[in-house]
Design a protein around this motif. Structure first.
Motif, short mmCIF file in Angstrom:
data_model
loop_
_atom_site.label_atom_id
_atom_site.label_comp_id
_atom_site.label_asym_id
_atom_site.label_seq_id
_atom_site.Cartn_x
_atom_site.Cartn_y
_atom_site.Cartn_z
N ARG A 142 2.27 18.06 42.65
CA ARG A 142 2.77 16.93 43.43
C ARG A 142 1.73 15.82 43.51
N LEU A 146 9.06 13.13 46.97
CA LEU A 146 8.85 14.47 46.44
C LEU A 146 8.91 15.53 47.54
N GLN A 166 12.34 17.94 42.36
CA GLN A 166 11.86 16.86 41.49
C GLN A 166 10.43 17.11 41.02
N VAL A 167 9.66 17.88 41.82
CA VAL A 167 8.29 18.21 41.40
C VAL A 167 8.35 19.01 40.10
#
Length: 501
Positions: free
Chosen positions: A262, A210, A216-217
């Motif tokens: 996250r 991440l 992608q978070v």
């Protein structure tokens, strides 16, 4: 006859020295009594602060001795009937040991880390109560833990709510909506599936993944959906009416929000769905709130994570109280070692700190020098201009001394117009240079008192160095004092070093 005269003179000299020492000790005793009175006043203010806190609070030393306890704690817990609770040892109190909190306190001391512990307790009437303990190690001056401060919260209602959630769906839904605690329910099933696909593709370290792929978070977070929330949650987040979040949460602060997102994704990737952690949320009105969040998978949904309930308790008030207590304790500790007139350290600090420096020097061969200085003819200033101006002059002299020092060197208001300067790491010649610097600056400074009165002052200085002149604390102080006395006897207004006989 000459021999008898010499003996008589020696006896008279010793008698005069003893008289001066007695006078100095009497003055020191008066100052100690004044300092103790000030400490008592500080302790009373700390007690009032503790008793006004909404949570139970107690502090203990590393051996279990209770060093402080507020009224709320006495009300929450069935303590033994003793006149002074601080005379009690918590480790020896069976009811506390049985609850399991003693083991957590020992762990807090051993690991030197805060511990959050939830322990049940059955009161004398047989009622089962759940307490949440927030244990914080209390560091000493040397960095080692010398005790534990505990903030205690009665979380019985929250515990009952959690048990009810597991008992039945109907009761869970009813409690969910009516609970005074902020609750939100997530559907994490889509995120779970996506994380499993990433793991199958070779991703093993999700934190690193991440960090390297921040987008992608956002994508993972978008896979979490809100299934339900209660009115308390809307109030916590500052949302009017029933317009709540559709996604996992209300992103009100970009930096803090992404950090929290996250961490939650990493927890979900680890398969740990029962998590308790503190987070700082920023409401829609911009107000930061510290919340204690605890997640729990609704019974029957463990495999899919389609229903995960999160309870959020606003602990901002507790955190503020905790911070105020820490600040008060730090201020109390600092003031306990300071002279009220000059702001310099006092004798209490001198003897404690100098002992530590000498112990350190014994193993490192680093020298320590000590300067005793005494203002010459200072009584004339007081007799001429009054005690208030005398005190003002003492304050300004303290400022002059302080301006000549750099840490770790420090100055001490020893007694009246006497000062001590501790010089860790300085040998005899370096200490002589420093004493000469202070002597010159003091002598060349014009001190302005009340009503514009100007005075010039001078002082006598005595220097001693460890380990050349003494091998322990008392010997070093005595050697510096002896050197000062020799300067006084020789005419004052000079710097002298200890001369062994």
């Amino acid at each position: 006859m000459p021999e008898e005269s010499e003996n008589t003179l020696a006896i008279m000299t010793e008698l005069n020295a003893l008289r001066r020492e007695a006078a100095r000790l009497e003055d020191a005793e008066r100052r100690c009594q004044k300092a103790e009175a000030a400490l008592s006043a500080l302790e009373e203010r700390n007690r009032l602060l503790g008793d006004s806190a909404p949570l139970g609070i107690f502090t203990i030393d590393i051996h279990g001795g209770v060093t402080g306890i507020n009224r709320k704690m006495l009300e929450m817990f069935s303590w033994p009937s003793v006149d002074d609770p601080t005379s009690m040892n918590l480790f020896h109190y069976q009811a506390m040991a049985a609850s399991g909190i003693v083991a957590d306190i020992r762990r807090c001391i051993a690991q030197q880390q805060p511990v959050i512990s939830e322990q049940p307790y059955t009161d004398p009437q047989g009622t089962r109560i759940h307490f949440r303990y927030y244990l914080s190690p209390i560091p000493g001056r040397d960095g080692a833990v010398n005790g534990v401060m505990a903030m205690v919260e009665d979380c019985t209602d929250l515990k009952k709510t959690e048990e009810a959630l597991r008992e039945s769906e109907k009761r869970y839904r009813q409690l969910f909506q009516s609970a005074p605690i902020a609750l939100i329910e997530w559907d994490v099933s889509h995120l779970k599936v996506y994380l499993e696909k990433l793991r199958a593709s070779g991703v093993s370290d999700f934190r690193e993944y991440l960090e390297q792929n921040p987008l992608q978070v956002h994508h993972c977070w978008s896979l979490i959906k809100t299934a339900d929330y209660n009115q308390a949650f809307l109030e916590l987040m500052g949302v009017a009416g029933r317009t709540g979040p559709r996604g996992a949460f209300i992103p009100t602060d970009a930096t803090g929000f992404l950090k929290m997102a996250r961490e939650i994704i990493i927890v979900a990737a680890a398969g740990n769905t029962t998590v308790e952690r503190e987070e700082t949320l920023v409401t829609t009105t911009g107000e930061p709130k510290i919340v204690l969040g605890k997640s729990l998978v609704v019974s029957g949904h463990e495999d899919t994570l389609s229903r995960v309930a999160i309870a959020l308790v606003d602990i901002s008030q507790r955190k503020r109280a905790e911070a105020a207590l820490r600040e008060s304790e730090q201020r109390f500790r600092a003031q306990a070692f300071r002279d009220g007139l000059t702001g310099l350290y006092n004798q209490r600090y001198l003897y404690q700190s100098l002992a530590e420096w000498i112990e350190r020097a014994q193993s490192t061969d680093i020298p320590i020098s000590l300067i005793f200085l005494d203002l010459d003819h200072f009584k004339r200033v007081v007799d001429t201009h009054g005690h208030l101006n005398g005190s003002r002059a003492i304050q300004q002299v303290a400022g002059t001394i302080r301006s000549c020092l750099q840490e770790p060197a420090f100055a001490v208001a020893y007694a009246g117009d006497e000062f001590v300067v501790v010089l860790p790491g300085l040998d005899r010649s370096q200490a002589l240079q420093k004493a000469s610097e202070i002597h010159s600056r003091l002598k060349n400074t014009v001190y302005v008192l009340n009503q514009g009165i100007e005075v010039r002052l001078q002082a006598s200085f005595g220097i001693a160095t460890f380990p050349q002149h003494a091998t322990d604390l008392n010997g070093l102080i005595a050697a510096a004092d002896h050197a000062l006395f020799a300067v006084k006897e020789a005419g004052k207004d000079a710097v002298g070093q200890f001369q062994s006989r």
